[in-house]
Enzyme design. Structure first.
Site, mmCIF file in Angstrom:
data_model
loop_
_atom_site.group_PDB
_atom_site.id
_atom_site.type_symbol
_atom_site.label_atom_id
_atom_site.label_comp_id
_atom_site.label_asym_id
_atom_site.label_seq_id
_atom_site.Cartn_x
_atom_site.Cartn_y
_atom_site.Cartn_z
ATOM 1 C CD GLU A 1 -4.847 -0.114 -4.416
ATOM 2 O OE1 GLU A 1 -4.234 0.199 -3.391
ATOM 3 O OE2 GLU A 1 -4.309 -0.594 -5.424
ATOM 4 C CB SER B 1 -0.893 0.000 1.237
ATOM 5 O OG SER B 1 -0.097 -0.023 2.404
ATOM 6 C CB THR B 2 0.123 4.669 -1.257
ATOM 7 O OG1 THR B 2 0.039 4.245 -2.618
ATOM 8 C CG2 THR B 2 0.736 6.050 -1.211
ATOM 9 C CD GLU B 3 -2.076 2.973 5.919
ATOM 10 O OE1 GLU B 3 -2.827 2.317 5.160
ATOM 11 O OE2 GLU B 3 -2.136 2.898 7.160
ATOM 12 C CB VAL B 4 2.983 0.067 4.199
ATOM 13 C CG1 VAL B 4 4.283 -0.602 4.607
ATOM 14 C CG2 VAL B 4 1.869 -0.321 5.163
ATOM 15 N N GLY B 5 4.193 2.296 2.057
ATOM 16 C CA GLY B 5 5.303 2.807 1.244
ATOM 17 C C GLY B 5 5.895 4.082 1.839
ATOM 18 C CB CYS C 1 -1.023 -2.948 -7.749
ATOM 19 S SG CYS C 1 -0.020 -3.990 -8.791
HETATM 20 P P1 NAP Z 1 0.427 -3.494 3.325
HETATM 21 O O1 NAP Z 1 0.074 -3.272 4.735
HETATM 22 O O2 NAP Z 1 1.033 -2.393 2.538
HETATM 23 O O3 NAP Z 1 1.386 -4.777 3.306
HETATM 24 C C1 NAP Z 1 2.386 -5.067 2.372
HETATM 25 C C2 NAP Z 1 3.610 -5.615 3.098
HETATM 26 O O4 NAP Z 1 4.184 -4.591 3.926
HETATM 27 C C3 NAP Z 1 3.294 -6.765 4.040
HETATM 28 O O5 NAP Z 1 4.357 -7.678 4.021
HETATM 29 C C4 NAP Z 1 3.184 -6.055 5.362
HETATM 30 O O6 NAP Z 1 3.300 -6.857 6.499
HETATM 31 C C5 NAP Z 1 4.306 -5.066 5.254
HETATM 32 N N1 NAP Z 1 4.213 -3.952 6.223
HETATM 33 C C6 NAP Z 1 3.111 -3.467 6.835
HETATM 34 N N2 NAP Z 1 3.444 -2.462 7.677
HETATM 35 C C7 NAP Z 1 4.794 -2.312 7.591
HETATM 36 C C8 NAP Z 1 5.736 -1.453 8.228
HETATM 37 N N3 NAP Z 1 5.367 -0.543 9.113
HETATM 38 N N4 NAP Z 1 7.027 -1.582 7.897
HETATM 39 C C9 NAP Z 1 7.440 -2.488 6.992
HETATM 40 N N5 NAP Z 1 6.596 -3.350 6.383
HETATM 41 C C10 NAP Z 1 5.282 -3.256 6.661
HETATM 42 O O7 NAP Z 1 -0.798 -4.003 2.528
HETATM 43 P P2 NAP Z 1 -2.050 -4.808 3.124
HETATM 44 O O8 NAP Z 1 -2.365 -4.372 4.516
HETATM 45 O O9 NAP Z 1 -1.764 -6.224 2.924
HETATM 46 O O10 NAP Z 1 -3.187 -4.303 2.149
HETATM 47 C C11 NAP Z 1 -3.690 -2.988 2.330
HETATM 48 C C12 NAP Z 1 -3.904 -2.313 1.012
HETATM 49 O O11 NAP Z 1 -2.683 -2.270 0.287
HETATM 50 C C13 NAP Z 1 -4.834 -3.022 0.076
HETATM 51 O O12 NAP Z 1 -6.139 -2.686 0.348
HETATM 52 C C14 NAP Z 1 -4.389 -2.517 -1.253
HETATM 53 O O13 NAP Z 1 -5.005 -1.282 -1.496
HETATM 54 C C15 NAP Z 1 -2.917 -2.298 -1.088
HETATM 55 N N6 NAP Z 1 -2.095 -3.389 -1.666
HETATM 56 C C16 NAP Z 1 -1.439 -3.132 -2.800
HETATM 57 C C17 NAP Z 1 -0.681 -4.121 -3.387
HETATM 58 C C18 NAP Z 1 0.058 -3.891 -4.653
HETATM 59 O O14 NAP Z 1 0.261 -4.827 -5.402
HETATM 60 N N7 NAP Z 1 0.535 -2.698 -4.915
HETATM 61 C C19 NAP Z 1 -0.621 -5.380 -2.821
HETATM 62 C C20 NAP Z 1 -1.292 -5.616 -1.615
HETATM 63 C C21 NAP Z 1 -2.031 -4.603 -1.061
HETATM 64 P P3 NAP Z 1 2.001 -7.657 7.033
HETATM 65 O O15 NAP Z 1 2.231 -8.997 6.516
HETATM 66 O O16 NAP Z 1 2.040 -7.582 8.522
HETATM 67 O O17 NAP Z 1 0.787 -6.980 6.501
#
Ligand code: NAP
Ligand code: MG
Length: 488
Positions: free
Chosen positions: A386, A234-238, A290
């Site tokens: 999204e 996610s953009t948020e975690v990015g 995505c």
């Molecule tokens: P996410 O939170 O961005 O997770 C992606 C990865 O980042 C996971 O391995 C996650 O760990 C890790 N992560 C989370 N917080 C972190 C931090 N503070 N520091 C380092 N790494 C961290 O995505 P999500 O919660 O699975 O999905 C949320 C939204 O992200 C979805 O609704 C979608 O909009 C978007 N998304 C986008 C893509 C894409 O292909 N661009 C893929 C998936 C999701 P965890 O295993 O603990 O979550």
């Protein structure tokens, strides 16, 4: 339900299977029936420290890995590709168990990754610098060197492709890796780690540490001995990753983040074909892509016919047991399932017209009906955010300029598509829309050889193709003084 043998549930560090230092585990859930598949070792900071130390040692200038000829790195990758093909059926079934996607799709994705690995295997001994006619009495050249220890953080939507998109170029470049799979889908990453070992990669070159983002992921991001983070999610975690990486040691970052991609369909399009393309563009992978084209813009002359066709196709979409020949399985987990249902609710509340779907399916597992909204307005939540689920939003437009302005009116810029038979319209669209991938009369075609990534808040850097390996290389400039030339 098919019985799949789960062989690996521990952390993979230094080519060994180990428990977490804390001895903690976390459950991984089958999204088809909400059962616990297995308990997986839960890595956190202490385990990341051990894994990074292993990766750092494997990157030492005298290590076995660093001394290996580049062509031999290619050979190891070729072996890994062969092993993936050997285990294709198992990997597909395991992916379906953990992620829920249809088994045919999962197996197809795994098969694609063998091709990606071979592409980068071929590149390993073709990493070329330049010789440069620099000013002065010097000979100048560039050397391309591996960036170092790489942290790679994966999402859950395409677990096997994401693993390979990340490790293959990094290994071809000569880097070492600590990888954290998504908490929802650790199992295929561990099965692939076993194949990495079997292929013969030296200890510490690839380490896989399942765990949670705020603990294991953050420890990787904040580790001073990690030279680069590659992230998809996610953009948020990015944003969190970019600021963490900059605070500690100015790590390199590549980010592949979300999108709200537009697909724009002009009056001259064949309505049936356009509706098929638009359907695939949204509903592939249960909408958990995505690049999903979740804003379908349709020109007013064909709008009503298009909406009817889109609804008809969505109604026919088969959803159910992913071990049978269905098009769509469940959403990944309870959290995403509720999030998608809430978006559907908000679409209805904000006045969009739900022409089909809109409900969950059954009462066990995270299945959602393919849902189509018509008469969507640009400011509605379903048109701005999204959703990451099987929800299509159809919006009406009149002119080319209006369509381009509205397509660009988003913070994202991952993909965009146009459907028209007019070449000028197609090329003008491609020129004026700001996105990393533009598709004409097709959508979501992502090839091994072509770069993939985002403009704006959809990311930084590119994966796949030549660009994919450049992100794992540093450029070193070498300048050699030449003797002063005598006057003649
Ligand atoms: P996410 O939170 O961005 O997770 C992606 C990865 O980042 C996971 O391995 C996650 O760990 C890790 N992560 C989370 N917080 C972190 C931090 N503070 N520091 C380092 N790494 C961290 O995505 P999500 O919660 O699975 O999905 C949320 C939204 O992200 C979805 O609704 C979608 O909009 C978007 N998304 C986008 C893509 C894409 O292909 N661009 C893929 C998936 C999701 P965890 O295993 O603990 O979550
Ligand atoms: Mg998360």
């Amino acid at each position: 339900m098919v019985k799949v043998d789960v062989k690996y549930t521990k952390l993979f560090i230094n080519n060994e299977w180990v428990d977490a230092v804390s001895k903690k585990t976390f459950p991984t859930i089958n999204p088809q029936d909400e059962s616990v598949i297995a308990h997986v070792a839960e890595g956190d900071k202490a385990d990341i420290d051990i894994a990074v130390a292993a990766a750092k040692k494997a990157f030492h200038r005298y290590s076995e890995w660093r001394k290996l000829d580049a062509s031999q790195r290619g050979r190891l990758l070729l072996k890994l590709a062969d092993l993936i093909e050997r285990d294709l059926e198992y990997l597909g079934q395991l992916e379906t168990l953990d992620n829920g996607k249809p088994v045919k799709q999962a197996t197809g994705e795994a098969a694609w990754t063998a091709q990606i690995i071979r592409y980068y295997a071929g590149k390993a001994d073709k990493i070329l610098g330049n010789t440069i006619p620099a000013d002065g009495e010097v000979l100048s050249m560039t050397l391309k060197e591996p960036v170092g220890v790489c942290g790679q953080i994966l999402p859950w939507n395409y677990p096997i492709p994401m693993f390979v998109w990340k490790i293959a170029p990094a290994l071809a470049a000569g880097c070492t890796i600590v990888l954290k799979p998504a908490e929802q889908t650790p199992l295929t990453a561990l099965a692939l780690a076993a194949l990495v070992k079997e292929a013969g990669f030296p200890p510490g070159v690839v380490n896989v540490v399942p765990g949670y983002g705020p603990t294991a992921g953050a420890a990787l991001t904040n580790h001073p001995d990690v030279d680069k983070i590659a992230f998809t999610g996610s953009t948020e975690v990015g944003r969190i990753i970019m600021s963490g990486a900059s605070a500690v040691n100015l790590k390199r970052v590549t980010l592949e983040l979300g999108g709200k991609s537009p697909l724009v369909i002009f009056n001259d399009a064949d309505v049936e074909k356009a509706a098929e393309i638009a359907h695939g563009a949204v509903f592939a992978n249960a909408g958990q892509s995505c690049v999903a084209a979740t804003r379908t813009y349709v020109q007013s002359g064909i709008y009503d016919a298009f909406v009817a066709k889109a609804a008809e196709i969505a109604k026919k979409r088969t959803v159910g047991n992913s071990y049978t020949d269905v098009e769509q399985g469940p959403q990944i987990d309870e959290e995403m399932f509720s999030k998608v249902l809430n978006y559907i609710k908000s679409g209805k509340e904000q006045g969009a017209r739900c022409v089909t779907g809109g409900e969950r399916i059954g009462n066990v597992g995270y299945f959602i009906q393919p849902t189509v909204f018509a008469d969507v307005k640009d400011d509605m939540k379903i048109a701005r955010e999204e959703i990451f689920g099987p929800v299509q939003s159809i919006l009406k437009f009149d002119t080319f300029d209006e369509a381009v302005d509205r397509a660009n009116d988003t913070n994202y810029g991952l993909g965009a598509g146009v459907i028209t038979n007019d070449i000028t319209t197609a090329l003008s669209f491609a020129k004026h829309v700001r996105a990393g991938s533009i598709w004409v009369n097709t959508y979501s075609v992502v090839a091994t050889q072509t770069p993939f990534g985002g403009f704006k808040e959809s990311g930084i850097g590119r994966e796949l193709g030549e660009d994919g390996i450049l992100q794992y290389l540093e450029t070193k400039t070498l300048t050699i003084s030449l003797p002063k030339q005598p006057a003649i």
